[in-house]
Design a protein around this motif. Structure first.
Motif, PDB file in Angstrom:
ATOM      1  N   LYS A  73     -44.059 -54.124 -29.977  1.00  0.00           N
ATOM      2  CA  LYS A  73     -45.106 -53.138 -29.659  1.00  0.00           C
ATOM      3  C   LYS A  73     -44.967 -51.870 -30.494  1.00  0.00           C
ATOM      4  O   LYS A  73     -45.621 -50.864 -30.208  1.00  0.00           O
ATOM      5  N   SER A  74     -44.057 -51.874 -31.470  1.00  0.00           N
ATOM      6  CA  SER A  74     -43.810 -50.718 -32.350  1.00  0.00           C
ATOM      7  C   SER A  74     -43.368 -49.459 -31.600  1.00  0.00           C
ATOM      8  O   SER A  74     -43.767 -48.349 -31.949  1.00  0.00           O
ATOM      9  N   PHE A  75     -42.572 -49.632 -30.563  1.00  0.00           N
ATOM     10  CA  PHE A  75     -41.971 -48.485 -29.872  1.00  0.00           C
ATOM     11  C   PHE A  75     -40.651 -48.131 -30.546  1.00  0.00           C
ATOM     12  O   PHE A  75     -39.961 -49.004 -31.076  1.00  0.00           O
ATOM     13  N   ARG A  76     -40.270 -46.853 -30.487  1.00  0.00           N
ATOM     14  CA  ARG A  76     -38.973 -46.432 -31.024  1.00  0.00           C
ATOM     15  C   ARG A  76     -37.981 -46.298 -29.883  1.00  0.00           C
ATOM     16  O   ARG A  76     -38.321 -45.824 -28.800  1.00  0.00           O
ATOM     17  N   TYR A  77     -36.763 -46.691 -30.168  1.00  0.00           N
ATOM     18  CA  TYR A  77     -35.695 -46.683 -29.152  1.00  0.00           C
ATOM     19  C   TYR A  77     -34.960 -45.347 -29.224  1.00  0.00           C
ATOM     20  O   TYR A  77     -34.412 -44.995 -30.269  1.00  0.00           O
ATOM     21  N   ILE A  78     -34.959 -44.604 -28.139  1.00  0.00           N
ATOM     22  CA  ILE A  78     -34.331 -43.285 -28.104  1.00  0.00           C
ATOM     23  C   ILE A  78     -33.097 -43.319 -27.204  1.00  0.00           C
ATOM     24  O   ILE A  78     -33.161 -43.823 -26.083  1.00  0.00           O
ATOM     25  N   HIS A  79     -31.994 -42.796 -27.700  1.00  0.00           N
ATOM     26  CA  HIS A  79     -30.789 -42.709 -26.869  1.00  0.00           C
ATOM     27  C   HIS A  79     -30.786 -41.358 -26.166  1.00  0.00           C
ATOM     28  O   HIS A  79     -30.408 -40.353 -26.756  1.00  0.00           O
ATOM     29  N   THR A  80     -31.215 -41.352 -24.934  1.00  0.00           N
ATOM     30  CA  THR A  80     -31.273 -40.086 -24.182  1.00  0.00           C
ATOM     31  C   THR A  80     -29.903 -39.798 -23.576  1.00  0.00           C
ATOM     32  O   THR A  80     -29.120 -40.723 -23.326  1.00  0.00           O
ATOM     33  N   PRO A  81     -29.592 -38.525 -23.359  1.00  0.00           N
ATOM     34  CA  PRO A  81     -28.226 -38.198 -22.931  1.00  0.00           C
ATOM     35  C   PRO A  81     -27.879 -38.675 -21.521  1.00  0.00           C
ATOM     36  O   PRO A  81     -28.747 -38.820 -20.666  1.00  0.00           O
ATOM     37  N   ILE A  82     -26.613 -38.904 -21.322  1.00  0.00           N
ATOM     38  CA  ILE A  82     -26.103 -39.305 -20.004  1.00  0.00           C
ATOM     39  C   ILE A  82     -25.622 -38.078 -19.235  1.00  0.00           C
ATOM     40  O   ILE A  82     -25.748 -38.006 -18.019  1.00  0.00           O
TER      41      ILE A  82
END
Ligand code: 4AD
Ligand code: MG
Length: 460
Positions: free
Chosen positions: A150-159
């Motif tokens: 789906k052309s989404f970007r994967y974001i690593h959000t903070p823990i």
């Protein structure tokens, strides 16, 4: 010689002349001159049958390799004359990697899920839990694949975070202060001396960070662990769980629901296709109606129902619920199940909830009373998704934050996104473990997560 996974061998149409397999003994049957050894290496539900004869120089030792022992076997793969398997291996050489004693707890008998929870470090060596965790792995992969397509970007959000996204106060504190000697200022704990110079927590949701990235990269998602100090010892809550959170710019509530439906169907369909053998175990031994339930999930049109209509249906249902139904109250599991299992018999989105029971960031509807929230309820598991259209209007958002008593200064960065190029946007969070419960029919969330964390329980 290289080791071959048993799954690969069992899938093969033609026999291998020479193979090397390594795995653990599930069962062994000995007769006078030979033994049948069932070996499992975790690559599939099925075992490989190995025939060891007394011609092997270490046959006496092999006979001591009881359930749980680890073996390395080389031999010839041949068509099995016996029932139940296509191939078997005639062992030419067996190395005993380690012998398990008779005290190995997973002897060939059925164990209860409760008992297996007490040996969570060993339970993946059972058929059922091996299947659970293979499906879990495949599902994680399918999620990334879906978003990639789906052309989404994967974001690593903070823990680690300093904000309570959901405003429910279910936060785990993190700190490096000396608890036996807390720094004080005017009789209160001086958090300025803590690691980050203020109170910090484990995140309950990556949403607020994901929103910032949706307003830059368009369509994004985050998929990671989230933490809730929810003191409810239910079969659907754990303190540490994984959440999939897409966030989409230029997207309203109805497009959000349509996307959630598409995602659920894609993921369920993918698992039905890729994990057929493992799923069949659950359909046979855990939930007889699993396959029709999954068929229903991938093929039905999900219902979309405003919250107030759901309340009307529940109030006039004639059911005696343990928890009273009333407008302005959250739906309980029993209400969710009534709607999905008895009334509509399919997945149901409930939307437009009263603002009083939802977090500050949800978009206020024109009635000034409800917000553009949506929950997706599934048969048996109840809520698997919670999401909303976000409030993109700065003034409305500020008024709402004031109403619920949030410090706007601390959210200066969040408010900035509404100051500079704000757009309608939406997203949701799907509980990874809740989804696995739905896929497998497993009724306790503790049984679809490797090492569950719940109140007063953190062995392993
Ligand atoms: O409905 P929730 O609280 O929504 C949010 O956190 C939003 N910020 C998500 C978003 O819009 N990006 O949680 C989302 C889902 C629930 O529907 C449920 O499936 C799961 O997370 N969940 C839990 N799963 C296991 N144990 C718990 N204690 C859970 N709490 C929520
Ligand atoms: Mg929710």
């Amino acid at each position: 010689m290289q080791r071959t996974k048993i799954a690969t061998l069992l899938d093969s149409e033609t026999p291998y002349e020479q193979v090397l397999i390594k795995g653990w003994v599930r069962t062994k049957r000995d007769s006078k001159d030979f033994s049948f050894i069932e070996i499992n290496d975790g690559s599939s539900l099925a075992n490989m049958q190995v025939i060891a004869t007394n011609q092997l120089p270490n046959y006496a030792d092999i006979k001591r390799a009881i359930t749980g022992s680890a073996l390395s076997v080389t031999g010839k793969m041949v068509t099995s004359p016996g029932k139940g398997q296509k191939w078997e291996i005639q062992a030419e050489h067996i190395d005993i990697v380690s012998l398990a004693p008779e005290t190995f707890p997973l002897q060939k008998k059925r164990h209860t899920d409760e008992f297996l929870r007490t040996i969570a470090h060993l339970r993946p060596r059972t058929n059922k839990y091996g299947a659970v965790f293979r499906i879990r792995s495949e599902l994680a992969y399918a999620i990334h694949r879906f978003f990639k397509e789906k052309s989404f970007r994967y974001i690593h959000t903070p823990i680690i975070t300093s904000s309570d996204c959901e405003g429910a106060g279910e936060l785990f504190r993190i700190s490096t202060l000396d608890f036996n000697n807390l720094p004080k200022k005017a009789d209160k704990i001086d958090n300025t001396q803590d690691f980050f110079g203020r109170e910090t927590y484990l995140t309950v949701s990556g949403q607020l960070s994901a929103e910032m990235f949706a307003l830059a990269l368009g369509d994004v998602y985050t998929f990671g662990p989230t933490f809730r100090a929810e003191n409810s010892n239910t079969s659907r809550h754990v303190a540490e769980f994984w959440m999939i959170e897409p966030e989409m710019a230029f997207c309203d509530l109805h497009a959000n629901m349509a996307f959630a439906e598409e995602m659920v169907k894609y993921l369920a369909g993918h698992i039905m296709q890729e994990c057929e053998t493992d799923l069949n175990l659950f359909a046979r031994f855990v939930d007889k109606s699993l396959m029709p339930t999954l068929e229903n999930i991938v093929s039905s049109d999900y219902l979309q129902l405003p919250y107030h209509e759901a309340i009307d249906i529940l109030v006039t249902s004639g059911q005696s619920f343990e928890f009273k139904v009333a407008y302005g109250k959250d739906l309980q599991s029993e209400h969710e199940r009534y709607l999905t299992e008895i009334h509509f018999k399919k997945p149901v989105f409930i939307y437009d909830y009263p603002k009083s029971i939802k977090p500050f960031y949800m978009r206020l509807n024109d009635d000034n009373e409800t917000v553009a929230a949506m929950d997706l309820l599934m048969p048996r598991v109840g809520e698997i998704i919670g999401g909303s259209q976000r409030e993109e209007r700065l003034a409305v958002l500020q008024a709402r934050m004031q109403e619920v008593g949030l410090n706007q200064e601390e959210y200066w960065w969040y408010l900035d996104s509404r100051r500079f190029g704000s757009v309608p946007h939406s997203g949701f969070g799907m509980g990874f473990e809740r989804f696995l419960m739905m896929l497998t029919g497993v009724s306790n969330i503790r049984d679809v997560i490797p090492f569950p964390r719940s109140p007063a329980s953190i062995d392993f």
